[in-house]
Design an enzyme around this catalytic site. Sequence first.
Site, PDB file in Angstrom:
ATOM      1  N   LEU A 125      -0.135  -1.929   4.630  1.00 11.57           N
ATOM      2  CA  LEU A 125      -1.048  -0.825   4.608  1.00 11.57           C
ATOM      3  C   LEU A 125      -2.062  -1.167   3.559  1.00 11.57           C
ATOM      4  CD1 LEU A 125       1.354   2.051   5.203  1.00 11.57           C
ATOM      5  CD2 LEU A 125       0.500   0.538   6.742  1.00 11.57           C
ATOM      6  N   SER A 161      -8.383  -0.783  11.977  1.00  9.90           N
ATOM      7  CA  SER A 161      -9.242   0.626  11.939  1.00  9.90           C
ATOM      8  C   SER A 161     -10.351   0.692  13.174  1.00  9.90           C
ATOM      9  CB  SER A 161      -9.769   0.417  10.672  1.00  9.90           C
ATOM     10  OG  SER A 161     -10.752   1.390  10.465  1.00  9.90           O
ATOM     11  N   TYR A 183     -16.236  -3.491   4.820  1.00  8.39           N
ATOM     12  CA  TYR A 183     -14.839  -3.116   5.086  1.00  8.39           C
ATOM     13  C   TYR A 183     -14.555  -3.538   6.665  1.00  8.39           C
ATOM     14  CZ  TYR A 183     -10.927   0.069   6.279  1.00  8.39           C
ATOM     15  OH  TYR A 183      -9.816   0.459   6.877  1.00  8.39           O
ATOM     16  N   GLU A 235     -12.959   1.563  12.360  1.00  7.08           N
ATOM     17  CA  GLU A 235     -14.303   1.007  11.660  1.00  7.08           C
ATOM     18  C   GLU A 235     -14.645  -0.198  12.688  1.00  7.08           C
ATOM     19  OE1 GLU A 235     -16.683   2.026   9.384  1.00  7.08           O
ATOM     20  OE2 GLU A 235     -16.022   3.912  10.167  1.00  7.08           O
ATOM     21  N   GLY A 274       0.894  -1.229   0.280  1.00  2.00           N
ATOM     22  CA  GLY A 274       0.037  -0.286  -0.099  1.00  2.00           C
ATOM     23  C   GLY A 274       0.839   1.150   0.064  1.00  2.00           C
ATOM     24  N   LYS A 285     -11.545  -5.943   8.138  1.00  2.00           N
ATOM     25  CA  LYS A 285     -10.730  -5.598   9.022  1.00  2.00           C
ATOM     26  C   LYS A 285     -10.438  -6.238  10.434  1.00  2.00           C
ATOM     27  CE  LYS A 285      -8.318  -2.182   7.168  1.00  2.00           C
ATOM     28  NZ  LYS A 285      -7.000  -2.265   6.667  1.00  2.00           N
ATOM     29  N   ASP A 289      -0.958   6.587   3.578  1.00  2.00           N
ATOM     30  CA  ASP A 289      -0.066   6.287   4.819  1.00  2.00           C
ATOM     31  C   ASP A 289       1.118   5.905   4.031  1.00  2.00           C
ATOM     32  OD1 ASP A 289      -2.331   6.947   6.143  1.00  2.00           O
ATOM     33  OD2 ASP A 289      -2.468   5.107   7.108  1.00  2.00           O
TER      34      ASP A 289
HETATM   35  P1  NAP Z   1      -5.392   4.175   0.806  1.00  2.00           P
HETATM   36  O1  NAP Z   1      -4.833   5.753   0.381  1.00  2.00           O
HETATM   37  O2  NAP Z   1      -6.555   3.607   0.261  1.00  2.00           O
HETATM   38  O3  NAP Z   1      -4.113   3.179   0.097  1.00  2.00           O
HETATM   39  C1  NAP Z   1      -4.437   1.938   0.112  1.00  2.00           C
HETATM   40  C2  NAP Z   1      -3.453   1.306  -0.647  1.00  2.00           C
HETATM   41  O4  NAP Z   1      -3.646  -0.321  -0.706  1.00  2.00           O
HETATM   42  C3  NAP Z   1      -3.080   1.756  -2.031  1.00  2.00           C
HETATM   43  O5  NAP Z   1      -1.575   1.826  -2.239  1.00  2.00           O
HETATM   44  C4  NAP Z   1      -3.654   0.724  -2.831  1.00  2.00           C
HETATM   45  O6  NAP Z   1      -2.826   0.621  -4.151  1.00  2.00           O
HETATM   46  C5  NAP Z   1      -3.389  -0.534  -2.105  1.00  2.00           C
HETATM   47  N1  NAP Z   1      -3.727  -1.750  -2.698  1.00  2.00           N
HETATM   48  C6  NAP Z   1      -5.441  -2.063  -2.863  1.00  2.00           C
HETATM   49  N2  NAP Z   1      -5.445  -3.098  -3.175  1.00  2.00           N
HETATM   50  C7  NAP Z   1      -4.620  -3.675  -3.172  1.00  2.00           C
HETATM   51  C8  NAP Z   1      -4.207  -5.048  -3.464  1.00  2.00           C
HETATM   52  N3  NAP Z   1      -4.991  -6.029  -3.807  1.00  2.00           N
HETATM   53  N4  NAP Z   1      -2.806  -5.380  -3.550  1.00  2.00           N
HETATM   54  C9  NAP Z   1      -1.882  -4.583  -3.249  1.00  2.00           C
HETATM   55  N5  NAP Z   1      -1.996  -3.183  -2.828  1.00  2.00           N
HETATM   56  C10 NAP Z   1      -3.425  -2.765  -2.643  1.00  2.00           C
HETATM   57  O7  NAP Z   1      -5.432   4.007   2.394  1.00  2.00           O
HETATM   58  P2  NAP Z   1      -4.644   4.809   3.437  1.00  2.00           P
HETATM   59  O8  NAP Z   1      -5.636   5.773   3.922  1.00  2.00           O
HETATM   60  O9  NAP Z   1      -3.277   5.041   3.211  1.00  2.00           O
HETATM   61  O10 NAP Z   1      -4.798   3.625   4.693  1.00  2.00           O
HETATM   62  C11 NAP Z   1      -3.898   2.698   4.953  1.00  2.00           C
HETATM   63  C12 NAP Z   1      -4.201   1.603   5.600  1.00  2.00           C
HETATM   64  O11 NAP Z   1      -4.717   2.044   6.905  1.00  2.00           O
HETATM   65  C13 NAP Z   1      -5.355   0.871   4.800  1.00  2.00           C
HETATM   66  O12 NAP Z   1      -5.395  -0.562   4.932  1.00  2.00           O
HETATM   67  C14 NAP Z   1      -6.601   1.383   5.646  1.00  2.00           C
HETATM   68  O13 NAP Z   1      -7.543   0.445   5.421  1.00  2.00           O
HETATM   69  C15 NAP Z   1      -5.927   1.389   6.955  1.00  2.00           C
HETATM   70  N6  NAP Z   1      -6.852   2.753   7.862  1.00  2.00           N
HETATM   71  C16 NAP Z   1      -6.890   3.915   7.458  1.00  2.00           C
HETATM   72  C17 NAP Z   1      -7.241   4.644   8.245  1.00  2.00           C
HETATM   73  C18 NAP Z   1      -7.345   6.340   7.619  1.00  2.00           C
HETATM   74  O14 NAP Z   1      -8.020   6.936   8.464  1.00  2.00           O
HETATM   75  N7  NAP Z   1      -6.533   6.432   6.510  1.00  2.00           N
HETATM   76  C19 NAP Z   1      -7.690   4.536   9.319  1.00  2.00           C
HETATM   77  C20 NAP Z   1      -7.592   3.285  10.012  1.00  2.00           C
HETATM   78  C21 NAP Z   1      -7.067   2.211   8.885  1.00  2.00           C
HETATM   79  P3  NAP Z   1      -3.256   1.243  -5.411  1.00  2.00           P
HETATM   80  O15 NAP Z   1      -2.749   2.860  -5.322  1.00  2.00           O
HETATM   81  O16 NAP Z   1      -2.928   0.691  -6.794  1.00  2.00           O
HETATM   82  O17 NAP Z   1      -4.903   1.688  -5.307  1.00  2.00           O
HETATM   83  O1  F7E Z   2     -16.539   9.173   6.026  1.00  2.00           O
HETATM   84  C1  F7E Z   2     -19.816  10.895   6.210  1.00  2.00           C
HETATM   85  C2  F7E Z   2     -19.642   9.286   6.179  1.00  2.00           C
HETATM   86  O2  F7E Z   2     -15.323   8.219   3.855  1.00  2.00           O
HETATM   87  C3  F7E Z   2     -16.606   9.715   7.193  1.00  2.00           C
HETATM   88  C4  F7E Z   2     -11.240   5.243   5.961  1.00  2.00           C
HETATM   89  O3  F7E Z   2      -9.883   5.592   5.812  1.00  2.00           O
HETATM   90  O4  F7E Z   2     -11.477   5.997   8.264  1.00  2.00           O
HETATM   91  C5  F7E Z   2     -12.057   6.146   6.837  1.00  2.00           C
HETATM   92  O5  F7E Z   2     -13.538   5.634   6.857  1.00  2.00           O
HETATM   93  C6  F7E Z   2     -18.037   9.920   7.478  1.00  2.00           C
HETATM   94  C7  F7E Z   2     -18.987   9.076   7.429  1.00  2.00           C
HETATM   95  O6  F7E Z   2     -14.374   7.878   6.190  1.00  2.00           O
HETATM   96  C8  F7E Z   2     -20.029  12.052   2.742  1.00  2.00           C
HETATM   97  O7  F7E Z   2     -21.125   8.944   6.052  1.00  2.00           O
HETATM   98  C9  F7E Z   2     -21.018  12.202   4.622  1.00  2.00           C
HETATM   99  O8  F7E Z   2     -19.998   8.938   8.406  1.00  2.00           O
HETATM  100  O9  F7E Z   2     -14.239  10.154   5.188  1.00  2.00           O
HETATM  101  P1  F7E Z   2     -15.193   8.748   5.041  1.00  2.00           P
HETATM  102  P2  F7E Z   2     -14.766   6.544   7.102  1.00  2.00           P
HETATM  103  O10 F7E Z   2     -15.815   5.944   6.674  1.00  2.00           O
HETATM  104  O11 F7E Z   2     -14.790   7.146   8.391  1.00  2.00           O
HETATM  105  C10 F7E Z   2     -11.648   4.722   8.813  1.00  2.00           C
HETATM  106  C11 F7E Z   2     -10.947   4.591  10.235  1.00  2.00           C
HETATM  107  C12 F7E Z   2     -10.886   3.726   7.857  1.00  2.00           C
HETATM  108  O12 F7E Z   2     -10.356   2.770   8.491  1.00  2.00           O
HETATM  109  C13 F7E Z   2     -11.470   3.679   6.472  1.00  2.00           C
HETATM  110  O13 F7E Z   2     -10.381   3.005   5.471  1.00  2.00           O
HETATM  111  O14 F7E Z   2     -18.481  11.113   6.612  1.00  2.00           O
HETATM  112  N1  F7E Z   2     -19.993  11.340   4.892  1.00  2.00           N
HETATM  113  N2  F7E Z   2     -21.019  12.713   3.552  1.00  2.00           N
HETATM  114  C14 F7E Z   2     -19.439  11.184   3.838  1.00  2.00           C
HETATM  115  N3  F7E Z   2     -18.406  10.476   3.565  1.00  2.00           N
HETATM  116  C15 F7E Z   2     -17.959  10.566   2.136  1.00  2.00           C
HETATM  117  N4  F7E Z   2     -16.703   9.758   2.033  1.00  2.00           N
HETATM  118  N5  F7E Z   2     -18.470  11.136   1.220  1.00  2.00           N
HETATM  119  C16 F7E Z   2     -19.549  12.030   1.590  1.00  2.00           C
HETATM  120  O15 F7E Z   2     -20.031  12.649   0.660  1.00  2.00           O
END
Ligand code: NAP
Ligand code: F7E
Length: 329
Positions: A79, A128, A152, A130, A9, A156, A14
Amino acid sequence: MAKRALITGVTGQDGMYLSRLLIDKGYEVFGLVRGQNNPKRAVIERWAPEVTILTGDLLDPSSLHRALLTAQPDEVYNLAAISFVGYSWENAHLTSQVTGNGVLNMLEAIRLYSADDPGRVRFYQASSSEMFGRVQEVPQRESTLLWPRSPYGVAKVFGHYMTINYRESYGMHASSGILFNHESPLRGPEFVTRKISLAVARISLGLQDVITLGNLDAKRDWGFAGDYVDAMWRMLQQDEGDDYVISTGETHSVREFLDAAFARVGIEEWDRYVVQDPAFMRPAEVDLLIGDSSKARDVLGWTPTMSFEQLVGAMVDADVALEQPRAAA
Ligand code: NAP
Ligand code: F7E
Protein backbone atom coordinates in the site's frame (compact mmCIF):
# COMPACT_ATOMS: atom_id res chain seq x y z
CA MET A 1 -1.02 -21.52 12.76
CA ALA A 2 -2.05 -17.87 12.40
CA LYS A 3 -1.50 -16.41 8.94
CA ARG A 4 1.17 -13.72 8.70
CA ALA A 5 0.81 -10.52 6.71
CA LEU A 6 3.22 -7.71 5.88
CA ILE A 7 1.68 -4.31 5.08
CA THR A 8 3.69 -1.51 3.49
CA GLY A 9 2.08 1.91 3.96
CA VAL A 10 0.62 0.76 7.28
CA THR A 11 0.53 4.36 8.57
CA GLY A 12 -1.76 5.47 5.72
CA GLN A 13 -5.57 5.44 5.61
CA ASP A 14 -5.84 1.98 4.02
CA GLY A 15 -2.99 0.52 6.07
CA MET A 16 -4.81 1.42 9.25
CA TYR A 17 -8.12 -0.13 8.16
CA LEU A 18 -6.41 -3.20 6.71
CA SER A 19 -4.32 -3.81 9.82
CA ARG A 20 -7.47 -3.88 11.97
CA LEU A 21 -9.28 -6.14 9.51
CA LEU A 22 -6.43 -8.67 9.46
CA ILE A 23 -5.95 -8.58 13.25
CA ASP A 24 -9.66 -9.22 13.69
CA LYS A 25 -9.31 -12.22 11.38
CA GLY A 26 -6.54 -13.64 13.60
CA TYR A 27 -3.51 -12.67 11.46
CA GLU A 28 -0.14 -11.79 12.84
CA VAL A 29 0.46 -8.41 11.22
CA PHE A 30 3.76 -6.68 10.44
CA GLY A 31 3.80 -3.08 9.25
CA LEU A 32 6.61 -1.32 7.42
CA VAL A 33 7.24 2.23 8.64
CA ARG A 34 9.79 4.54 7.05
CA GLY A 35 12.10 7.12 8.57
CA GLN A 36 14.10 7.34 11.76
CA ASN A 37 11.50 9.25 13.79
CA ASN A 38 8.20 9.00 11.89
CA PRO A 39 5.40 10.71 13.86
CA LYS A 40 2.86 8.33 12.28
CA ARG A 41 4.51 5.42 14.10
CA ALA A 42 2.85 6.49 17.36
CA VAL A 43 -0.50 6.76 15.55
CA ILE A 44 -0.43 3.19 14.26
CA GLU A 45 0.85 1.94 17.62
CA ARG A 46 -2.23 3.48 19.29
CA TRP A 47 -4.62 2.35 16.54
CA ALA A 48 -3.43 -1.27 16.36
CA PRO A 49 -0.95 -2.11 19.13
CA GLU A 50 -0.90 -5.73 17.92
CA VAL A 51 1.01 -4.72 14.76
CA THR A 52 4.74 -5.42 14.85
CA ILE A 53 6.47 -2.39 13.37
CA LEU A 54 9.43 -2.96 11.06
CA THR A 55 11.48 -0.10 9.67
CA GLY A 56 12.03 0.10 5.95
CA ASP A 57 11.48 2.09 2.81
CA LEU A 58 10.27 1.11 -0.68
CA LEU A 59 13.36 2.90 -2.01
CA ASP A 60 15.70 0.65 -0.03
CA PRO A 61 15.57 -2.92 -1.43
CA SER A 62 17.64 -4.41 1.38
CA SER A 63 15.15 -3.10 3.94
CA LEU A 64 12.38 -4.94 2.08
CA HIS A 65 14.39 -8.12 2.04
CA ARG A 66 15.00 -7.77 5.77
CA ALA A 67 11.29 -7.16 6.42
CA LEU A 68 10.42 -10.38 4.54
CA LEU A 69 12.98 -12.38 6.51
CA THR A 70 11.55 -11.10 9.80
CA ALA A 71 7.84 -11.24 8.97
CA GLN A 72 7.94 -14.49 6.94
CA PRO A 73 4.60 -13.44 5.48
CA ASP A 74 1.96 -15.52 3.75
CA GLU A 75 0.56 -12.29 2.30
CA VAL A 76 2.13 -8.94 1.39
CA TYR A 77 -0.07 -5.88 0.86
CA ASN A 78 1.88 -3.16 -0.95
CA LEU A 79 0.00 0.00 0.00
CA ALA A 80 2.98 2.33 0.33
CA ALA A 81 3.15 5.12 -2.23
CA ILE A 82 3.34 8.81 -2.73
CA SER A 83 -0.41 8.94 -3.22
CA PHE A 84 -1.34 12.61 -3.61
CA VAL A 85 -1.91 13.29 -7.32
CA GLY A 86 -1.45 17.07 -7.04
CA TYR A 87 1.95 16.64 -5.39
CA SER A 88 3.09 14.23 -8.10
CA TRP A 89 3.54 16.98 -10.72
CA GLU A 90 5.88 18.90 -8.43
CA ASN A 91 7.78 15.75 -7.45
CA ALA A 92 7.51 13.62 -10.57
CA HIS A 93 10.86 11.90 -10.22
CA LEU A 94 10.36 10.97 -6.58
CA THR A 95 6.82 9.78 -7.32
CA SER A 96 8.11 7.60 -10.15
CA GLN A 97 10.72 6.13 -7.83
CA VAL A 98 8.42 5.40 -4.88
CA THR A 99 5.01 4.77 -6.47
CA GLY A 100 6.39 3.09 -9.60
CA ASN A 101 9.83 1.60 -9.01
CA GLY A 102 8.97 0.80 -5.38
CA VAL A 103 6.56 -1.86 -6.63
CA LEU A 104 9.34 -3.49 -8.61
CA ASN A 105 11.60 -3.40 -5.53
CA MET A 106 8.93 -5.22 -3.50
CA LEU A 107 8.14 -7.76 -6.23
CA GLU A 108 11.81 -8.53 -6.74
CA ALA A 109 12.39 -8.90 -2.99
CA ILE A 110 9.51 -11.40 -2.81
CA ARG A 111 10.73 -13.27 -5.88
CA LEU A 112 14.19 -13.75 -4.38
CA TYR A 113 12.81 -14.53 -0.93
CA SER A 114 10.47 -17.26 -2.20
CA ALA A 115 12.50 -18.55 -5.15
CA ASP A 116 11.97 -22.17 -4.01
CA ASP A 117 8.16 -21.77 -4.21
CA PRO A 118 6.99 -18.71 -6.20
CA GLY A 119 3.37 -19.05 -5.02
CA ARG A 120 4.30 -19.11 -1.32
CA VAL A 121 3.84 -15.37 -0.74
CA ARG A 122 0.65 -13.81 -2.03
CA PHE A 123 1.07 -10.22 -3.19
CA TYR A 124 -1.42 -7.36 -3.41
CA GLN A 125 -0.62 -4.22 -5.38
CA ALA A 126 -2.57 -1.01 -4.74
CA SER A 127 -3.37 0.04 -8.29
CA SER A 128 -5.63 3.00 -8.95
CA SER A 129 -8.46 4.33 -11.08
CA GLU A 130 -6.09 7.24 -11.83
CA MET A 131 -4.60 4.85 -14.40
CA PHE A 132 -7.76 5.35 -16.52
CA GLY A 133 -7.17 9.13 -16.61
CA ARG A 134 -8.63 10.36 -19.89
CA VAL A 135 -11.22 7.64 -19.80
CA GLN A 136 -11.61 5.55 -22.95
CA GLU A 137 -14.79 3.83 -21.80
CA VAL A 138 -17.59 4.59 -19.30
CA PRO A 139 -17.80 2.89 -16.85
CA GLN A 140 -14.20 1.69 -16.53
CA ARG A 141 -13.49 -2.01 -16.10
CA GLU A 142 -10.39 -4.26 -15.93
CA SER A 143 -10.02 -4.31 -19.74
CA THR A 144 -10.38 -0.54 -20.28
CA LEU A 145 -7.35 1.05 -22.01
CA LEU A 146 -5.15 2.91 -19.55
CA TRP A 147 -4.44 6.60 -20.25
CA PRO A 148 -2.91 8.15 -17.13
CA ARG A 149 -2.95 11.93 -16.78
CA SER A 150 -0.48 12.59 -13.96
CA PRO A 151 3.00 11.43 -12.92
CA TYR A 152 1.20 9.53 -10.16
CA GLY A 153 -1.03 7.77 -12.70
CA VAL A 154 1.94 6.92 -14.92
CA ALA A 155 3.84 5.47 -11.94
CA LYS A 156 0.80 3.38 -10.97
CA VAL A 157 0.57 2.01 -14.52
CA PHE A 158 4.20 0.86 -14.24
CA GLY A 159 3.50 -0.89 -10.92
CA HIS A 160 0.32 -2.43 -12.32
CA TYR A 161 2.03 -3.94 -15.35
CA MET A 162 5.03 -5.07 -13.29
CA THR A 163 2.64 -6.95 -11.01
CA ILE A 164 1.02 -8.66 -14.00
CA ASN A 165 4.45 -9.36 -15.46
CA TYR A 166 5.74 -11.03 -12.28
CA ARG A 167 2.57 -13.14 -12.15
CA GLU A 168 3.01 -14.21 -15.77
CA SER A 169 6.81 -14.59 -15.72
CA TYR A 170 7.36 -16.31 -12.38
CA GLY A 171 3.99 -17.81 -11.47
CA MET A 172 3.68 -15.53 -8.49
CA HIS A 173 0.30 -15.16 -6.77
CA ALA A 174 0.15 -11.44 -7.52
CA SER A 175 -3.06 -9.43 -7.64
CA SER A 176 -3.73 -5.87 -8.58
CA GLY A 177 -6.70 -4.03 -7.13
CA ILE A 178 -7.75 -1.14 -9.35
CA LEU A 179 -9.39 0.83 -6.61
CA PHE A 180 -11.49 3.90 -7.22
CA ASN A 181 -11.40 6.75 -4.68
CA HIS A 182 -12.14 5.60 -1.17
CA GLU A 183 -12.45 7.86 1.80
CA SER A 184 -13.05 7.87 5.55
CA PRO A 185 -12.48 9.98 8.63
CA LEU A 186 -8.85 8.74 8.46
CA ARG A 187 -8.31 10.24 4.99
CA GLY A 188 -5.38 12.68 4.75
CA PRO A 189 -6.51 16.34 4.84
CA GLU A 190 -4.81 17.06 1.50
CA PHE A 191 -7.49 15.08 -0.37
CA VAL A 192 -10.62 16.95 -1.41
CA THR A 193 -13.18 14.96 0.61
CA ARG A 194 -11.40 15.34 3.95
CA LYS A 195 -10.44 18.91 3.14
CA ILE A 196 -14.16 19.62 2.72
CA SER A 197 -15.40 17.63 5.74
CA LEU A 198 -12.85 19.31 8.01
CA ALA A 199 -13.61 22.80 6.69
CA VAL A 200 -17.37 22.30 6.87
CA ALA A 201 -17.06 21.13 10.47
CA ARG A 202 -14.91 24.15 11.35
CA ILE A 203 -17.21 26.60 9.52
CA SER A 204 -20.24 25.20 11.37
CA LEU A 205 -18.39 25.67 14.68
CA GLY A 206 -17.31 29.23 13.87
CA LEU A 207 -13.62 28.27 13.62
CA GLN A 208 -13.13 29.03 9.90
CA ASP A 209 -14.69 31.45 7.39
CA VAL A 210 -14.14 29.90 3.96
CA ILE A 211 -12.69 26.89 2.14
CA THR A 212 -10.48 27.39 -0.93
CA LEU A 213 -10.79 24.73 -3.63
CA GLY A 214 -9.91 24.06 -7.27
CA ASN A 215 -12.11 22.32 -9.85
CA LEU A 216 -15.62 21.74 -8.48
CA ASP A 217 -16.86 19.91 -11.58
CA ALA A 218 -14.54 16.89 -11.41
CA LYS A 219 -16.48 13.67 -10.80
CA ARG A 220 -15.33 10.73 -8.74
CA ASP A 221 -16.67 7.31 -7.75
CA TRP A 222 -16.24 7.65 -3.96
CA GLY A 223 -16.56 4.65 -1.63
CA PHE A 224 -15.73 3.86 2.00
CA ALA A 225 -12.14 2.75 2.73
CA GLY A 226 -13.29 0.09 5.23
CA ASP A 227 -15.16 -1.69 2.44
CA TYR A 228 -12.22 -1.45 0.05
CA VAL A 229 -9.62 -3.11 2.31
CA ASP A 230 -12.00 -6.06 2.62
CA ALA A 231 -11.79 -6.41 -1.18
CA MET A 232 -7.97 -6.49 -0.96
CA TRP A 233 -8.12 -9.38 1.48
CA ARG A 234 -10.65 -11.24 -0.64
CA MET A 235 -8.35 -11.02 -3.68
CA LEU A 236 -5.57 -12.83 -1.82
CA GLN A 237 -7.91 -15.64 -0.74
CA GLN A 238 -8.50 -16.71 -4.38
CA ASP A 239 -6.71 -19.70 -5.90
CA GLU A 240 -5.04 -17.50 -8.53
CA GLY A 241 -3.83 -13.92 -8.60
CA ASP A 242 -5.86 -11.59 -10.85
CA ASP A 243 -6.87 -7.95 -11.40
CA TYR A 244 -10.10 -6.47 -10.07
CA VAL A 245 -11.83 -3.10 -10.29
CA ILE A 246 -13.25 -2.00 -6.93
CA SER A 247 -15.81 0.81 -7.09
CA THR A 248 -19.34 1.77 -6.10
CA GLY A 249 -20.61 2.33 -9.67
CA GLU A 250 -21.89 5.82 -8.72
CA THR A 251 -20.21 9.08 -9.58
CA HIS A 252 -20.57 12.47 -7.89
CA SER A 253 -19.00 15.87 -8.49
CA VAL A 254 -16.97 17.82 -5.94
CA ARG A 255 -19.95 20.23 -5.97
CA GLU A 256 -22.29 17.39 -4.90
CA PHE A 257 -19.87 16.48 -2.14
CA LEU A 258 -20.09 20.10 -0.95
CA ASP A 259 -23.92 19.95 -1.10
CA ALA A 260 -24.04 16.86 1.09
CA ALA A 261 -21.35 18.03 3.52
CA PHE A 262 -22.86 21.46 4.14
CA ALA A 263 -26.37 19.95 4.37
CA ARG A 264 -25.11 17.71 7.17
CA VAL A 265 -24.48 20.80 9.34
CA GLY A 266 -27.73 22.47 8.23
CA ILE A 267 -26.29 24.86 5.61
CA GLU A 268 -28.17 24.71 2.26
CA GLU A 269 -26.60 27.74 0.50
CA TRP A 270 -22.84 27.31 0.66
CA ASP A 271 -21.66 29.67 -2.11
CA ARG A 272 -20.40 32.33 0.29
CA TYR A 273 -18.20 29.82 2.11
CA VAL A 274 -16.39 28.47 -0.98
CA VAL A 275 -13.62 30.29 -2.84
CA GLN A 276 -11.98 28.92 -5.99
CA ASP A 277 -8.24 29.36 -6.55
CA PRO A 278 -6.34 28.31 -9.70
CA ALA A 279 -3.53 27.16 -7.38
CA PHE A 280 -5.65 24.06 -6.68
CA MET A 281 -6.31 23.32 -10.37
CA ARG A 282 -4.23 20.55 -11.94
CA PRO A 283 -2.11 20.75 -15.12
CA ALA A 284 -4.21 17.87 -16.50
CA GLU A 285 -7.47 16.79 -14.93
CA VAL A 286 -9.29 13.49 -14.73
CA ASP A 287 -12.80 14.74 -15.34
CA LEU A 288 -14.93 11.67 -14.77
CA LEU A 289 -14.36 8.37 -13.04
CA ILE A 290 -16.96 5.66 -12.57
CA GLY A 291 -16.11 2.01 -12.16
CA ASP A 292 -17.73 -1.27 -13.11
CA SER A 293 -16.87 -3.74 -10.33
CA SER A 294 -19.02 -6.62 -11.64
CA LYS A 295 -16.03 -8.98 -11.70
CA ALA A 296 -15.23 -8.35 -8.01
CA ARG A 297 -18.90 -8.71 -7.11
CA ASP A 298 -19.19 -12.03 -9.02
CA VAL A 299 -15.83 -13.63 -8.19
CA LEU A 300 -15.01 -12.16 -4.76
CA GLY A 301 -18.58 -11.78 -3.51
CA TRP A 302 -17.66 -8.17 -2.66
CA THR A 303 -20.14 -5.29 -2.40
CA PRO A 304 -19.79 -1.81 -0.96
CA THR A 305 -21.83 -1.25 2.20
CA MET A 306 -21.86 2.52 2.56
CA SER A 307 -23.76 4.99 0.36
CA PHE A 308 -22.35 8.35 -0.75
CA GLU A 309 -24.61 10.23 1.68
CA GLN A 310 -23.64 7.96 4.60
CA LEU A 311 -19.95 8.39 3.79
CA VAL A 312 -20.12 12.19 3.63
CA GLY A 313 -22.22 12.24 6.82
CA ALA A 314 -19.76 10.02 8.70
CA MET A 315 -16.78 12.17 7.64
CA VAL A 316 -18.44 15.45 8.62
CA ASP A 317 -19.68 14.03 11.94
CA ALA A 318 -16.20 12.75 12.80
CA ASP A 319 -14.65 16.15 12.04
CA VAL A 320 -17.28 18.00 14.06
CA ALA A 321 -16.42 15.73 17.02
CA LEU A 322 -12.70 16.33 16.40
CA GLU A 323 -13.01 20.12 16.22
CA GLN A 324 -15.64 20.63 18.95
CA PRO A 325 -13.11 20.89 21.83
CA ARG A 326 -11.34 23.71 19.95
CA ALA A 327 -14.61 25.61 19.56
CA ALA A 328 -15.37 25.21 23.26
CA ALA A 329 -11.89 26.40 24.33
P1 NAP B 1 -1.87 7.26 2.10
O1 NAP B 1 -2.79 7.51 3.25
O2 NAP B 1 -1.25 8.41 1.39
O3 NAP B 1 -0.69 6.30 2.64
C1 NAP B 1 0.48 6.10 1.91
C2 NAP B 1 1.44 5.29 2.76
O4 NAP B 1 2.66 5.08 2.03
C3 NAP B 1 1.85 5.96 4.08
O5 NAP B 1 1.88 4.98 5.09
C4 NAP B 1 3.26 6.45 3.80
O6 NAP B 1 4.08 6.55 4.94
C5 NAP B 1 3.75 5.32 2.90
N1 NAP B 1 4.95 5.67 2.15
C6 NAP B 1 5.16 6.74 1.36
N2 NAP B 1 6.38 6.70 0.82
C7 NAP B 1 6.98 5.57 1.28
C8 NAP B 1 8.24 4.97 1.09
N3 NAP B 1 9.18 5.53 0.31
N4 NAP B 1 8.51 3.80 1.70
C9 NAP B 1 7.60 3.22 2.52
N5 NAP B 1 6.38 3.76 2.75
C10 NAP B 1 6.08 4.91 2.13
O7 NAP B 1 -2.59 6.37 0.99
P2 NAP B 1 -3.94 5.49 1.09
O8 NAP B 1 -5.10 6.36 0.75
O9 NAP B 1 -3.92 4.72 2.34
O10 NAP B 1 -3.74 4.52 -0.16
C11 NAP B 1 -3.04 3.29 -0.04
C12 NAP B 1 -2.52 2.87 -1.40
O11 NAP B 1 -3.61 2.74 -2.31
C13 NAP B 1 -1.56 3.87 -2.04
O12 NAP B 1 -0.63 3.12 -2.80
C14 NAP B 1 -2.45 4.66 -2.99
O13 NAP B 1 -1.69 5.19 -4.06
C15 NAP B 1 -3.41 3.58 -3.43
N6 NAP B 1 -4.75 4.02 -3.83
C16 NAP B 1 -5.47 4.81 -2.98
C17 NAP B 1 -6.77 5.15 -3.33
C18 NAP B 1 -7.64 5.99 -2.42
O14 NAP B 1 -8.65 6.51 -2.89
N7 NAP B 1 -7.31 6.09 -1.13
C19 NAP B 1 -7.31 4.69 -4.55
C20 NAP B 1 -6.53 3.87 -5.36
C21 NAP B 1 -5.25 3.53 -4.99
P3 NAP B 1 4.18 7.90 5.82
O15 NAP B 1 3.03 7.84 6.79
O16 NAP B 1 5.50 7.76 6.47
O17 NAP B 1 4.08 9.05 4.89
O1 F7E C 1 -8.95 14.99 -5.85
C1 F7E C 1 -10.54 18.00 -7.29
C2 F7E C 1 -9.27 17.48 -7.94
O2 F7E C 1 -6.93 14.85 -4.42
C3 F7E C 1 -10.24 14.63 -6.32
C4 F7E C 1 -5.86 9.50 -4.36
O3 F7E C 1 -6.21 8.66 -3.27
O4 F7E C 1 -7.85 8.89 -5.57
C5 F7E C 1 -7.13 9.99 -5.04
O5 F7E C 1 -6.75 10.88 -6.08
C6 F7E C 1 -10.75 15.68 -7.29
C7 F7E C 1 -9.72 16.09 -8.35
O6 F7E C 1 -8.11 12.72 -5.17
C8 F7E C 1 -9.48 20.41 -4.80
O7 F7E C 1 -8.89 18.31 -9.03
C9 F7E C 1 -10.93 20.32 -6.40
O8 F7E C 1 -10.36 16.14 -9.60
O9 F7E C 1 -9.14 14.12 -3.47
P1 F7E C 1 -8.24 14.20 -4.63
P2 F7E C 1 -7.65 12.10 -6.56
O10 F7E C 1 -6.78 13.02 -7.31
O11 F7E C 1 -8.86 11.59 -7.24
C10 F7E C 1 -7.13 8.11 -6.54
C11 F7E C 1 -8.02 6.98 -6.97
C12 F7E C 1 -5.80 7.69 -6.07
O12 F7E C 1 -5.31 6.63 -6.45
C13 F7E C 1 -4.99 8.71 -5.34
O13 F7E C 1 -3.95 8.09 -4.58
O14 F7E C 1 -11.03 16.88 -6.55
N1 F7E C 1 -10.30 19.12 -6.37
N2 F7E C 1 -10.43 21.12 -5.47
C14 F7E C 1 -9.41 19.14 -5.37
N3 F7E C 1 -8.56 18.19 -4.91
C15 F7E C 1 -7.78 18.50 -3.86
N4 F7E C 1 -6.96 17.55 -3.35
N5 F7E C 1 -7.81 19.74 -3.27
C16 F7E C 1 -8.64 20.73 -3.70
O15 F7E C 1 -8.67 21.84 -3.16
